[in-house]
Design a protein around this motif. Structure first.
Motif, short mmCIF file in Angstrom:
data_model
loop_
_atom_site.label_atom_id
_atom_site.label_comp_id
_atom_site.label_asym_id
_atom_site.label_seq_id
_atom_site.Cartn_x
_atom_site.Cartn_y
_atom_site.Cartn_z
N LYS A 182 -9.35 12.02 -2.90
CA LYS A 182 -9.98 10.72 -3.11
C LYS A 182 -10.30 10.58 -4.59
N LYS A 183 -9.93 9.43 -5.16
CA LYS A 183 -10.23 9.15 -6.56
C LYS A 183 -11.31 8.08 -6.65
N LEU A 184 -12.28 8.34 -7.51
CA LEU A 184 -13.40 7.42 -7.68
C LEU A 184 -13.58 7.08 -9.16
N LEU A 251 -12.49 14.29 6.64
CA LEU A 251 -13.84 13.77 6.75
C LEU A 251 -14.72 14.27 5.62
N LEU A 252 -14.55 15.53 5.25
CA LEU A 252 -15.32 16.09 4.13
C LEU A 252 -15.03 15.32 2.85
N THR A 253 -13.77 14.99 2.62
CA THR A 253 -13.40 14.23 1.43
C THR A 253 -14.05 12.85 1.44
N GLU A 254 -14.02 12.19 2.59
CA GLU A 254 -14.59 10.85 2.70
C GLU A 254 -16.11 10.88 2.51
N LEU A 255 -16.79 11.82 3.15
CA LEU A 255 -18.24 11.90 3.03
C LEU A 255 -18.66 12.26 1.61
N ALA A 256 -17.91 13.14 0.96
CA ALA A 256 -18.22 13.50 -0.42
C ALA A 256 -18.05 12.31 -1.35
N GLY A 257 -17.02 11.51 -1.09
CA GLY A 257 -16.82 10.31 -1.90
C GLY A 257 -17.98 9.34 -1.77
N ARG A 258 -18.45 9.13 -0.55
CA ARG A 258 -19.60 8.24 -0.33
C ARG A 258 -20.85 8.79 -1.02
N HIS A 259 -21.03 10.12 -0.92
CA HIS A 259 -22.20 10.73 -1.55
C HIS A 259 -22.17 10.54 -3.06
N CYS A 260 -21.00 10.70 -3.66
CA CYS A 260 -20.88 10.52 -5.11
C CYS A 260 -21.16 9.07 -5.51
#
Length: 264
Positions: A182-184, A251-260
């Motif tokens: 995931k890129k942010l 799911l870990l990638t998605e949750l980490a992106g939301r957290h960031c």
């Protein structure tokens, strides 16, 4: 079960006594074997309270577990009877009560102005959505009383730094294997890559590996499982940062992106 006895104040100084309880250093009350580990916060977190009972906690990050230390404090001079605590664990995590019975419910009688401590260890191999440790505390005073709490478990509570991974190994992992990425691009006041890496280190609980120019890399894992967590960060002009997250779990990638997005 461990108990910490606080001095009993005169009845006319109850409010002063409660202020004194609030000012006790957060490290007091942690079991000795947990003091070596980092905590999510430097102070106890209040979960729920009324005039008779207060429930606080601290999150402790052991290498392979999230440890929640619960403190139940009798805020009155008289004994509280049949203090019954019941826990509901997150669906994706397994919980173990270290002190007392191994179940998820226990009873105590708490003397006046006394704090008792319970230690709950949480472990698991998969992240979950909307994770929380829920609890209910019921006790007898002049009448039956009930308190409820919900402790949110953030994804960074379940990540652990991996100091064993260096630049070369990071590069090998980054360019190989099957990753969910995931890129942010996040607006922030940070200008220096050192500031960005400090935030990655503390907000995601990762090991900062190296800074090269305006870019940096960091690594960790999900509670020391084989699920790696890799981050490449870059400080951009105009107050933006770019984060590229790679993990072995979608799911870990998605949750980490939301957290960031919410904490950077």
């Amino acid at each position: 079960m461990s108990k910490t006895k606080s001095p009993s104040p005169p009845a006319s100084h109850t409010s002063a006594h409660l202020s004194l309880l609030d000012s006790v250093p957060a490290s007091i009350g942690l079991p000795d074997d947990l003091k070596q580990y980092p905590c999510a916060t430097t102070e106890n977190q209040n979960l729920c309270s009324d005039s008779g009972l207060r429930v606080c906690c601290r999150k402790v990050y052991s290498p392979s577990e999230l440890i929640v230390v619960l403190f139940l404090t009798n805020q009155k001079s008289n004994q509280l009877l049949n203090v019954t605590t019941q826990l509901e664990m997150p669906a994706n995590l397994e919980g173990t009560l270290v002190e007392g019975s191994p179940g998820r419910q226990w009873k105590d009688d708490i003397s006046g102005f006394t704090t008792i401590r319970r230690v709950v260890k949480l472990t698991g191999r998969q992240p979950g959505v909307n994770m929380s440790l829920r609890g209910q505390v019921a006790y007898s005073d002049t009448t039956q009383q009930k308190l409820f709490f919900s402790l949110t478990i953030h994804i960074n509570d379940l990540l652990r730094p991996m100091p064993s991974i260096g630049t070369d190994e990071f590069g090998r992992h980054w360019s190989s294997g099957s990753w969910h990425d995931k890129k942010l691009k996040i607006m922030t006041a940070m200008q220096k890559p050192e500031d960005l890496m400090e935030k990655i280190k503390h907000r995601l609980n990762l090991h900062a590996i190296q800074i090269i120019g305006k870019e940096g890399i960091a690594a960790g894992s999900f509670l020391q499982t084989n699920v790696l967590f890799l981050v490449h960060g870059k400080a951009l002009a105009g107050g933006h940062v770019e984060l590229w997250i790679k993990t072995g779990n979608s799911l870990l990638t998605e949750l980490a992106g939301r957290h960031c997005q919410s904490t950077f």
